[in-house]
Design a protein around this motif. Sequence first.
Motif, PDB file in Angstrom:
ATOM      1  N   LEU A 128       7.677  -6.376   9.240  1.00 60.92           N
ATOM      2  CA  LEU A 128       7.198  -6.496   7.918  1.00 60.92           C
ATOM      3  C   LEU A 128       8.176  -5.598   6.906  1.00 60.92           C
ATOM      4  O   LEU A 128       8.780  -4.556   7.544  1.00 60.92           O
ATOM      5  CB  LEU A 128       5.774  -5.812   7.783  1.00 60.92           C
ATOM      6  CG  LEU A 128       4.581  -6.343   8.815  1.00 60.92           C
ATOM      7  CD1 LEU A 128       3.545  -5.480   8.586  1.00 60.92           C
ATOM      8  CD2 LEU A 128       4.663  -7.938   8.746  1.00 60.92           C
ATOM      9  N   ASP A 129       8.308  -5.842   5.520  1.00 55.00           N
ATOM     10  CA  ASP A 129       9.130  -4.842   4.841  1.00 55.00           C
ATOM     11  C   ASP A 129       8.147  -3.813   4.061  1.00 55.00           C
ATOM     12  O   ASP A 129       6.875  -3.481   4.690  1.00 55.00           O
ATOM     13  CB  ASP A 129       9.870  -5.661   3.855  1.00 55.00           C
ATOM     14  CG  ASP A 129       8.827  -6.434   2.577  1.00 55.00           C
ATOM     15  OD1 ASP A 129       7.761  -5.875   2.669  1.00 55.00           O
ATOM     16  OD2 ASP A 129       9.138  -7.021   1.924  1.00 55.00           O
ATOM     17  N   LYS A 130       8.673  -3.165   3.369  1.00 53.60           N
ATOM     18  CA  LYS A 130       8.195  -1.905   2.919  1.00 53.60           C
ATOM     19  C   LYS A 130       6.761  -2.231   2.424  1.00 53.60           C
ATOM     20  O   LYS A 130       5.887  -1.333   2.253  1.00 53.60           O
ATOM     21  CB  LYS A 130       9.240  -1.252   1.792  1.00 53.60           C
ATOM     22  CG  LYS A 130       8.664   0.174   0.985  1.00 53.60           C
ATOM     23  CD  LYS A 130       9.781   0.759   0.392  1.00 53.60           C
ATOM     24  CE  LYS A 130       9.372   2.101   0.036  1.00 53.60           C
ATOM     25  NZ  LYS A 130      10.424   2.746  -1.020  1.00 53.60           N
ATOM     26  N   SER A 131       6.705  -3.467   1.526  1.00 50.33           N
ATOM     27  CA  SER A 131       5.442  -3.801   1.048  1.00 50.33           C
ATOM     28  C   SER A 131       4.571  -4.536   1.849  1.00 50.33           C
ATOM     29  O   SER A 131       3.639  -5.059   1.357  1.00 50.33           O
ATOM     30  CB  SER A 131       5.704  -4.666  -0.361  1.00 50.33           C
ATOM     31  OG  SER A 131       6.654  -3.879  -1.246  1.00 50.33           O
ATOM     32  N   LYS A 132       4.782  -4.579   3.419  1.00 47.36           N
ATOM     33  CA  LYS A 132       4.238  -5.428   4.266  1.00 47.36           C
ATOM     34  C   LYS A 132       4.199  -6.888   4.167  1.00 47.36           C
ATOM     35  O   LYS A 132       3.264  -7.430   4.418  1.00 47.36           O
ATOM     36  CB  LYS A 132       2.719  -4.828   4.322  1.00 47.36           C
ATOM     37  CG  LYS A 132       2.461  -3.300   4.566  1.00 47.36           C
ATOM     38  CD  LYS A 132       3.103  -3.052   5.992  1.00 47.36           C
ATOM     39  CE  LYS A 132       2.885  -1.304   6.358  1.00 47.36           C
ATOM     40  NZ  LYS A 132       3.934  -0.607   5.639  1.00 47.36           N
ATOM     41  N   ILE A 133       5.241  -7.207   3.547  1.00 53.13           N
ATOM     42  CA  ILE A 133       5.455  -8.783   3.616  1.00 53.13           C
ATOM     43  C   ILE A 133       6.172  -9.230   4.731  1.00 53.13           C
ATOM     44  O   ILE A 133       6.987  -8.502   5.352  1.00 53.13           O
ATOM     45  CB  ILE A 133       6.587  -9.199   2.286  1.00 53.13           C
ATOM     46  CG1 ILE A 133       6.021  -8.774   0.708  1.00 53.13           C
ATOM     47  CG2 ILE A 133       6.953 -10.542   2.364  1.00 53.13           C
ATOM     48  CD1 ILE A 133       4.513  -9.278   0.401  1.00 53.13           C
TER      49      ILE A 133
END
Length: 315
Positions: A292-297
């Motif tokens: 996941l990325d920083k935004s939880k995508i």
Amino acid sequence: MKKNIIIHLLLAIVLMLSLFSCGRKASAPPRSSLRAFPRVEVPSMYESESDRMNYFVQRYWDRFTDTSEVFFCDSTTVNGVSLDGLEEAMGMYVTLLEKTSGDVAEQSLSRLCDRLLAFEKKDSSSNVLEEILSLTEKYLYDPQSPVRDEDKFEVVASRFSEGNPRYSFIARMSSLNRVGTPATDFEFTDTKGRLRTLYSIKADYTLLIFGNPDCTACKNLTVAMSGDPRINSLISSGRLKVVDIYIDREVDLWKSKVDEYPSEWINGYDHKFKIREDLIYHVRAIPSMYLLDKSKIVLMKDAPENKLLQYLSSL
């Protein structure tokens, strides 16, 4: 006299079977007459490498599924191509899908479904649909496949879900936590007994692992990650947080072995058992990993270990 009549009846039945085998006429080629998997020829008007690749992937199955001529098939032959040859073609196709954008890959799979349905309508007695679906599932959906991709297989499962409960279930579950969408948040209890949530973890990247301390593959993953200096650097710098969640009910077993996990990881268990029982994530085998990325995508979904480690090492 009776004997002659019986012989003639048997010969008639054999003839009828040969006429309807794979939809071929009596002039169907003998079993020994195999053909190579027919490749796509890209017109010269497509000059750039990306345009040529997109054309090739989009029309990869066109000549094989051409309904103007149907070839011989049996338990080892699919429309004139050996099963080994067809599987080799599928392996190449899946490799090519990985090299194209998600949109192009989905369009290609959708086109394949269209042509399979058209072929089935033309010749429902052939094994083309059955074998192609089987190989597609083997490569894109089998949890042991090193090139699995649920998002891609969802395209196929959705098209054939009507009247097929299994594909309907697969399509519904594969739609969860797709790449490019926000991962589903959940609560967990960490090794110190604190209640936490996935979204409370702050980092540029979060590696979410659904694992088990007794899982050999999970242990191998831990060893591989611990031995990679680039991944260790990401963790020590705080850019990457590894969150390993136990989702089964034998919590005492998990608690007895928490010391086996790397201390720099965030380890916990699903105290509400929602992940496994409410199916908020589609965990078919462990370890199951989501990046996941920083935004939880979701960047990678149920990622094969080799792809995941390569991606992390390149950050």
